[in-house]
Write a protein that holds these residues in place. Structure first.
Motif, PDB file in Angstrom:
ATOM      1  N   ALA A  69     -12.810  39.828 107.578  1.00 30.91           N
ATOM      2  CA  ALA A  69     -13.577  40.127 106.365  1.00 30.91           C
ATOM      3  C   ALA A  69     -13.345  41.565 105.910  1.00 30.91           C
ATOM      4  N   HIS A  70     -13.337  42.505 106.858  1.00 34.78           N
ATOM      5  CA  HIS A  70     -13.115  43.907 106.498  1.00 34.78           C
ATOM      6  C   HIS A  70     -11.717  44.102 105.924  1.00 34.78           C
ATOM      7  N   THR A  71     -10.716  43.521 106.593  1.00 31.64           N
ATOM      8  CA  THR A  71      -9.332  43.670 106.126  1.00 31.64           C
ATOM      9  C   THR A  71      -9.162  43.059 104.741  1.00 31.64           C
ATOM     10  N   ALA A  72      -9.735  41.863 104.543  1.00 29.26           N
ATOM     11  CA  ALA A  72      -9.611  41.201 103.245  1.00 29.26           C
ATOM     12  C   ALA A  72     -10.261  42.023 102.146  1.00 29.26           C
ATOM     13  N   GLU A  73     -11.450  42.557 102.410  1.00 29.70           N
ATOM     14  CA  GLU A  73     -12.162  43.302 101.374  1.00 29.70           C
ATOM     15  C   GLU A  73     -11.465  44.629 101.071  1.00 29.70           C
ATOM     16  N   LEU A  74     -11.003  45.308 102.107  1.00 34.11           N
ATOM     17  CA  LEU A  74     -10.296  46.564 101.902  1.00 34.11           C
ATOM     18  C   LEU A  74      -9.071  46.367 101.007  1.00 34.11           C
ATOM     19  N   HIS A  75      -8.244  45.375 101.331  1.00 37.14           N
ATOM     20  CA  HIS A  75      -7.028  45.160 100.543  1.00 37.14           C
ATOM     21  C   HIS A  75      -7.347  44.581  99.168  1.00 37.14           C
ATOM     22  N   ALA A  76      -8.443  43.834  99.061  1.00 41.19           N
ATOM     23  CA  ALA A  76      -8.838  43.317  97.748  1.00 41.19           C
ATOM     24  C   ALA A  76      -9.133  44.466  96.791  1.00 41.19           C
ATOM     25  N   TYR A  77      -9.829  45.496  97.261  1.00 41.39           N
ATOM     26  CA  TYR A  77     -10.131  46.632  96.382  1.00 41.39           C
ATOM     27  C   TYR A  77      -8.865  47.381  95.987  1.00 41.39           C
ATOM     28  N   GLU A  78      -7.882  47.385  96.869  1.00 38.12           N
ATOM     29  CA  GLU A  78      -6.606  48.006  96.503  1.00 38.12           C
ATOM     30  C   GLU A  78      -5.943  47.229  95.360  1.00 38.12           C
ATOM     31  N   VAL A  79      -6.038  45.904  95.408  1.00 39.79           N
ATOM     32  CA  VAL A  79      -5.475  45.082  94.330  1.00 39.79           C
ATOM     33  C   VAL A  79      -6.278  45.255  93.042  1.00 39.79           C
ATOM     34  N   LEU A 140      -3.510  39.548  88.373  1.00 32.70           N
ATOM     35  CA  LEU A 140      -3.152  40.701  89.201  1.00 32.70           C
ATOM     36  C   LEU A 140      -2.085  40.340  90.234  1.00 32.70           C
ATOM     37  N   ASP A 141      -1.231  41.289  90.513  1.00 34.62           N
ATOM     38  CA  ASP A 141      -0.246  41.151  91.591  1.00 34.62           C
ATOM     39  C   ASP A 141      -0.959  41.396  92.919  1.00 34.62           C
ATOM     40  N   PRO A 142      -1.024  40.410  93.819  1.00 39.93           N
ATOM     41  CA  PRO A 142      -1.778  40.599  95.058  1.00 39.93           C
ATOM     42  C   PRO A 142      -1.110  41.510  96.077  1.00 39.93           C
ATOM     43  N   GLY A 143       0.154  41.835  95.851  1.00 36.70           N
ATOM     44  CA  GLY A 143       0.838  42.704  96.800  1.00 36.70           C
ATOM     45  C   GLY A 143       1.066  42.011  98.137  1.00 36.70           C
ATOM     46  N   PRO A 144       1.464  42.773  99.167  1.00 40.86           N
ATOM     47  CA  PRO A 144       1.871  42.154 100.428  1.00 40.86           C
ATOM     48  C   PRO A 144       0.758  41.934 101.446  1.00 40.86           C
ATOM     49  N   HIS A 145      -0.443  42.475 101.226  1.00 41.61           N
ATOM     50  CA  HIS A 145      -1.435  42.501 102.306  1.00 41.61           C
ATOM     51  C   HIS A 145      -2.523  41.446 102.208  1.00 41.61           C
ATOM     52  N   LEU A 208     -18.429  41.532  89.751  1.00 45.81           N
ATOM     53  CA  LEU A 208     -18.056  40.510  90.715  1.00 45.81           C
ATOM     54  C   LEU A 208     -17.991  41.209  92.067  1.00 45.81           C
ATOM     55  N   ILE A 209     -18.838  40.783  93.008  1.00 45.13           N
ATOM     56  CA  ILE A 209     -18.962  41.529  94.257  1.00 45.13           C
ATOM     57  C   ILE A 209     -18.636  40.639  95.456  1.00 45.13           C
ATOM     58  N   ASP A 210     -18.480  41.293  96.597  1.00 45.05           N
ATOM     59  CA  ASP A 210     -18.221  40.662  97.897  1.00 45.05           C
ATOM     60  C   ASP A 210     -16.846  40.008  97.917  1.00 45.05           C
ATOM     61  N   TRP A 211     -15.866  40.765  98.404  1.00 47.74           N
ATOM     62  CA  TRP A 211     -14.476  40.327  98.381  1.00 47.74           C
ATOM     63  C   TRP A 211     -13.943  40.007  99.775  1.00 47.74           C
ATOM     64  N   GLY A 212     -14.834  39.713 100.716  1.00 51.23           N
ATOM     65  CA  GLY A 212     -14.412  39.438 102.087  1.00 51.23           C
ATOM     66  C   GLY A 212     -13.714  38.112 102.284  1.00 51.23           C
ATOM     67  N   ASP A 213     -13.787  37.215 101.284  1.00 53.06           N
ATOM     68  CA  ASP A 213     -13.099  35.928 101.365  1.00 53.06           C
ATOM     69  C   ASP A 213     -11.851  35.884 100.483  1.00 53.06           C
ATOM     70  N   ALA A 214     -11.404  37.027  99.978  1.00 51.54           N
ATOM     71  CA  ALA A 214     -10.265  37.052  99.059  1.00 51.54           C
ATOM     72  C   ALA A 214      -9.016  36.463  99.710  1.00 51.54           C
ATOM     73  N   LEU A 215      -8.299  35.657  98.925  1.00 49.54           N
ATOM     74  CA  LEU A 215      -7.076  35.001  99.375  1.00 49.54           C
ATOM     75  C   LEU A 215      -6.112  34.871  98.207  1.00 49.54           C
ATOM     76  N   VAL A 216      -4.846  34.666  98.527  1.00 52.15           N
ATOM     77  CA  VAL A 216      -3.909  34.125  97.552  1.00 52.15           C
ATOM     78  C   VAL A 216      -3.885  32.618  97.782  1.00 52.15           C
ATOM     79  N   ILE A 217      -4.372  31.870  96.791  1.00 55.36           N
ATOM     80  CA  ILE A 217      -4.581  30.431  96.960  1.00 55.36           C
ATOM     81  C   ILE A 217      -4.567  29.781  95.578  1.00 55.36           C
ATOM     82  N   ASP A 218      -4.478  28.484  95.515  1.00 64.24           N
ATOM     83  CA  ASP A 218      -4.457  27.773  94.235  1.00 64.24           C
ATOM     84  C   ASP A 218      -5.654  28.191  93.375  1.00 64.24           C
ATOM     85  N   ARG A 219      -5.422  28.404  92.090  1.00 58.44           N
ATOM     86  CA  ARG A 219      -6.450  28.909  91.189  1.00 58.44           C
ATOM     87  C   ARG A 219      -7.697  28.016  91.165  1.00 58.44           C
TER      88      ARG A 219
END
Length: 304
Positions: A69-79, A140-145, A208-219
């Protein structure tokens, strides 16, 4: 080190301002951030979160898949930094405090969708505005992380859906139903936009808050929470949202939306455990005892 004797002790601490504010205040001081106003502890989340003035401090530890969750949210804010117009918090600082990773983010204005007493016209306006924000998000471009859904192990649909409100005969169809839909249309998504994670004011989306479940996935994954929870299966709001998003609605829209709602259930159980249920409202809103197939349910829930 911040430690707890048991999961129950941790859960009881989440809304305890006296416990968490000294840690949050120390984090803010470390980064030279001076809060204004009185602090308060957010209620109902999985991780301790302190709101003070226009700042939010969120710490991660102890509960569930906190590292993911921490890793996902951290990289989500970067995106999210790639679109200054998107209504989302901005990352100010990150680090570790007494063994717990943390993020310091900006506080977005507004009231949660769940708590906002919106008129029918405001609801429709907010749904369309939410669609416009989701269009920006998905561009948005999700980048590599950011984690890619395709990289996950196969999902156990039967185990995930036996913990939901879905009737057993429909649960047994889930794996084959998902396998039969068109290939993914992957985008960067939040994945958890239920009514507690969308802030609004005056019929417009403000955060839009709480980005701990962020993924690259079907829209269509986004619709599992937006339509089944936030919109409570109101197709008038769904149409406004899709129009606002300029969503690519194909002939198989209902099937794809249902398939990704089934996927979201399985992913959610993997992320959060057995208490996760995308479909808790379905038996209250549709005659599930009379629905024999997931195709029928898809048309009932997502048919336009």
């Amino acid at each position: 080190m911040i430690t707890f004797a048991s999961p129950d002790e941790y859960r009881e601490s989440l809304g305890d301002l006296d416990h968490w504010w000294p840690h949050a205040r120390a984090v803010l001081r470390r980064h030279g951030l001076t809060p204004t106003g009185e602090p308060r502890a957010a209620q109902g989340g999985s991780y301790p979160t302190i709101l003070v003035g226009d700042l939010v401090v969120k710490l991660y530890g102890h509960a569930g898949a906190w590292r993911r969750a921490h890793t996902a949210e951290l990289h989500a804010y970067e995106v999210l930094a790639g679109d200054a117009e998107l209504a989302a918090p901005r990352l100010l600082a990150s680090g570790e405090w007494e063994g717990w990773p943390y993020l310091v983010i900006t506080r977005v204005p507004g009231t949660t969708w769940a708590d906002a007493a919106m008129t029918p016209a405001e609801l429709t306006s907010a749904a369309a505005d939410l669609g416009a924000h989701i269009a920006r998000l998905h561009a948005l471009d999700p980048g590599p992380h950011i984690e890619r859904f395709a990289g996950r192990p196969p999902l156990d649909f039967e185990a995930a859906h036996t913990r939901s409100a879905m009737p057993k005969r429909l649960v047994e169809q889930a794996a084959a139903f998902v396998a039969d839909v068109a290939p993914d249309d992957p985008v960067f998504g939040n994945g958890d936009l239920f009514e507690g994670n969308i802030l609004v004011a005056g019929g417009r989306v403000t955060g839009l808050i709480d980005w701990g479940d962020a993924l690259v996935i079907d829209r269509h994954n986004e619709l599992a929470k937006i339509h089944l929870s936030t919109f409570r299966c109101d197709t008038t709001l769904l149409r406004a949202f899709l129009n606002g998003a300029n969503w690519p609605v194909a002939d198989d829209f209902a099937r794809r939306a249902m398939a990704m709602s089934l996927v979201r259930q399985a992913v959610g159980v993997a992320q959060h455990g057995g208490g996760f249920d995308n479909f808790h409202l379905i038996p209250r809103m549709f005659p599930v005892d009379d629905i024999a197939t997931l195709d029928e349910l898809a048309e009932a829930v997502f048919g336009l």
